[in-house]
Design an enzyme around this catalytic site. Structure first.
Site, PDB file in Angstrom:
ATOM      1  N   ASP A   1      -1.069  -5.387   4.428  1.00  0.00           N
ATOM      2  CA  ASP A   1      -2.405  -4.826   4.625  1.00  0.00           C
ATOM      3  C   ASP A   1      -3.576  -5.671   4.136  1.00  0.00           C
ATOM      4  O   ASP A   1      -4.544  -5.872   4.843  1.00  0.00           O
ATOM      5  CB  ASP A   1      -2.478  -3.451   3.968  1.00  0.00           C
ATOM      6  CG  ASP A   1      -1.608  -2.427   4.676  1.00  0.00           C
ATOM      7  OD1 ASP A   1      -0.636  -2.836   5.319  1.00  0.00           O
ATOM      8  OD2 ASP A   1      -1.892  -1.231   4.577  1.00  0.00           O
TER       9      ASP A   1
ATOM     10  N   ASP B   1       0.816  -1.214   0.000  1.00  0.00           N
ATOM     11  CA  ASP B   1       0.000   0.000   0.000  1.00  0.00           C
ATOM     12  C   ASP B   1       0.849   1.263   0.000  1.00  0.00           C
ATOM     13  O   ASP B   1       0.454   2.287  -0.568  1.00  0.00           O
ATOM     14  CB  ASP B   1      -0.928   0.009   1.214  1.00  0.00           C
ATOM     15  CG  ASP B   1      -2.150  -0.869   0.996  1.00  0.00           C
ATOM     16  OD1 ASP B   1      -2.035  -1.854   0.242  1.00  0.00           O
ATOM     17  OD2 ASP B   1      -3.203  -0.577   1.577  1.00  0.00           O
TER      18      ASP B   1
ATOM     19  N   SER C   1      -5.107   5.085   5.526  1.00  0.00           N
ATOM     20  CA  SER C   1      -4.007   4.208   5.893  1.00  0.00           C
ATOM     21  C   SER C   1      -3.997   4.040   7.402  1.00  0.00           C
ATOM     22  O   SER C   1      -4.429   4.920   8.148  1.00  0.00           O
ATOM     23  CB  SER C   1      -2.682   4.823   5.429  1.00  0.00           C
ATOM     24  OG  SER C   1      -1.596   4.247   6.101  1.00  0.00           O
TER      25      SER C   1
END
Length: 613
Positions: free
Chosen positions: A123, A81, A517
């Site tokens: 993630d 990510d 995030s």
């Protein structure tokens, strides 16, 4: 008594061809009849959290074979990510979760594997594998690659700890010199492993412990530390025991849906709230619960967020502590222990070790155990040496952090706050709810009111922030970035980072139907549901509309008369719920994802009703 799934491909004369192919993979004559266990790895050289996993699959496989199983390894994709962020690559991150879940299902069902060891880390990989595990409901153990060591550098004669977000903020701050920015960049990510704060990857790996699907230490033991090797070795041994318990003893307690049941999902959410985990975990827990046919929704999360205190504060919510400090304080087992003593844990849930959570805490909570080996395990610390190799160091802290009054992990009485680190807000602008990581919100911003400044994409928001269009006191609204509207529900780390670098981090709020995030802090509210592309009220906001945010009351309101909203909605229905003047190429693969995506309050999973006849 259940039959080994693998017998479908290994028994009977009509399976001669399949057995011939199994032999070509190295299966010996006396192996037929043993359980076939899929080693689901996610090694890639693109991602620091996965770059060291190449040999981990074979380490686990060796232990499986010693214990009497057949191990067969395959890999999934893994998106970084951080590298994908800030450009079109972020559109692919969340959709990759569904691809990972499907690919695990495809491989395991196509080859009739009996059980799985899931080697994940970052993630979307842990959530994708978890969704597959709950969907397939065969014995499984998760073992992740482990956290990265925190970076360190010397600035103004002080040694400071760093992580990825520091590099991003400093890189965008015009007051920071090129030399200082480069120094921080070079020091921020020193080793292999998932980024060193309580970001999404580490949050999810911690939650696997609370769900009972991984071993103690899985979420906090550093990737570089030699002690982490034992987690992989034990996983290989233990999965064979779980597999035989189910198939040979008809013991359904070995199955993931009976380990990670509703009570375990409540434990996982309680942990997430207590440690101020990433808001992305809400998406992934909701999605995994749906795969396991478990009744767990935003209402449950809202209720829990009101009674579970914030017991552990870690970067990005504070620069003082990183994952290595959480481990030193006893890791996930220590946080769960404090929740248990506060009466906030379901302690009779099961774990892959065959213990109840209460029994496991008695052995692994540093505030309960007197086992010197366990105490030594939690003293494992960083070496401060740049490396991409797992198990490359054996450093120890001199002592544990058992200060439950002012340390990294605290008792309920000494909590960082009596309300937890995540909250669900709702109101006319998000009737199905939205999420804020309260652990990262300063107390003076718990209530906020200001005029909206609306952007139709993350790209235009970044341009507006860096171009000076956003002023103190405004609520930045970024819409059409949800699962369907993006598509892909991009993370908004760059807008929040740039607000900080422009001196607006505490002076503005941000609301989006996208997500954030795990590195995000500040008054950043995401997952607004329904999203704009699905007709959500966030799609009706105009510049200058007043938005009122009240976190203590769990409310968020667009202060526009209902009659005006109805008029705007009628007009938008005619125009179609699409962003205005957004230039974005969307591939066929992403369009296919968008065609079935639900809003964030449903976990952004696919809409199964579209497949039902």
């Amino acid at each position: 008594m259940p039959t080994y799934r693998s017998a479908t491909t290994t028994h009977g004369r009509n399976m001669a061809g399949a057995r011939a192919l199994w032999r070509a993979t190295g299966v010996k004559e006396d192996d037929f009849g043993k359980p076939i266990i899929a080693v689901v790895n996610s090694f890639t050289q693109f991602v620091p959290g996965h770059v060291h996993l190449k040999d981990m699959g074979q380490l686990v496989a060796g232990e499986i074979e010693k214990a009497g199983g057949i191990a067969k390894e395959f890999n999934t994709i893994a998106v970084d990510d951080g590298i994908a962020m800030g450009h079109g690559g972020m559109l692919y991150s969340l959709p990759s979760r569904e691809l990972i879940a499907d690919s695990v299902e495809y491989m395991v069902n196509a080859h009739c594997a009996d059980a799985m060891v899931c080697i994940s880390n970052c993630d979307k990989i842990t959530p994708g594998m978890m969704m597959a595990a709950m969907r397939l409901n065969i014995p499984v153990i998760f073992v992740s690659g482990g956290p990265m060591e925190a970076g360190k550098t010397k600035l103004s004669d002080q040694i400071i700890k760093l992580d990825l977000v520091d590099a991003m903020i400093q890189g965008a701050d015009p007051t920071v010199s090129d030399a200082q920015s480069e120094q921080i960049e070079r020091s921020a990510c020193p080793t292999c492993g998932s980024c060193s704060g309580m970001f999404t990857a580490n949050s999810m790996n911690c939650l696997t412990e609370a769900l009972g699907l991984s071993q103690p230490g899985n979420g906090s033991m550093l990737a570089t530390h030699a002690d982490r090797e034992q987690l992989f070795i034990n996983a290989g041994k233990r999965i064979v025991e779980l597999t035989k318990r189910y198939y040979e003893q008809d013991d359904e307690s070995a199955l993931p849906r009976n380990i990670a049941d509703r009570a375990a999902f409540e434990n996982a959410m309680a942990l997430d709230i207590a440690m101020g985990g990433s808001s992305n975990t809400v998406l992934h827990l909701l999605a995994s619960a749906q795969e396991g046919e478990i009744d767990f929704d935003m209402g449950d999360i809202d209720e829990m967020s009101r009674r579970v205190p914030h017991l552990c504060k870690v970067a990005p919510s504070t620069p003082k502590y990183h994952m290595e400090d959480v481990h030193r304080a006893g890791g996930v087992m220590a946080i769960l222990g404090e929740l248990d003593r506060a009466g906030l844990l379901n302690n009779q849930t099961k774990t892959v070790l065959g213990l109840t959570m209460q029994e496991q805490l008695a052995q692994y909570d540093i505030m309960q155990t007197e086992d010197e080996e366990i105490l030594k395990f939690f003293r494992a610390g960083p070496a401060g040496i740049r490396t991409t190799k797992a198990f490359s160091q054996d450093c120890r802290w001199d002592r544990l952090d058992d200060d439950r009054k002012e340390g990294c992990i605290r008792t309920k009485e000494n909590a960082f706050s009596q309300e937890g680190g995540l909250a669900v807000l709702s109101g006319n602008i998000a009737v199905d709810g939205c999420i804020v990581k309260t652990a990262g919100v300063d107390e003076e911003n718990l209530k906020f009111q200001g005029p909206a400044i609306v952007f139709e994409s993350q790209d235009s928001a970044v341009e507006g922030i860096l171009g000076g269009k956003v002023k103190a006191g405004e609520v930045v609204v970024i819409r059409y970035e949800g699962p369907k509207g993006g598509p892909g529900m991009q993370e908004m780390l760059y807008p929040t980072t740039y607000l900080k670098s422009m001196g607006l981090g505490k002076a503005c709020a941000l609301l989006t139907d996208g997500r954030f995030s795990g590195g995000t802090s500040g008054l950043s509210i995401g997952h607004a549901s329904p999203e704009a592309a699905s007709g959500g009220t966030i799609g009706l906001v105009n510049d200058g509309d007043i938005i009122t945010i009240d976190i203590p009351s769990r409310s968020i309101t667009l202060d526009v008369p209902e009659s005006e909203l109805q008029a705007r909605r009628a007009k938008q229905d005619e125009l179609g719920w699409k962003p205005v003047n957004r230039q974005r190429e969307v591939s066929f693969a992403l369009k296919a994802y968008a065609s079935m995506a639900t809003s964030a309050d449903k976990g952004a999973v696919r809409d199964k009703s579209k497949l039902e006849g």
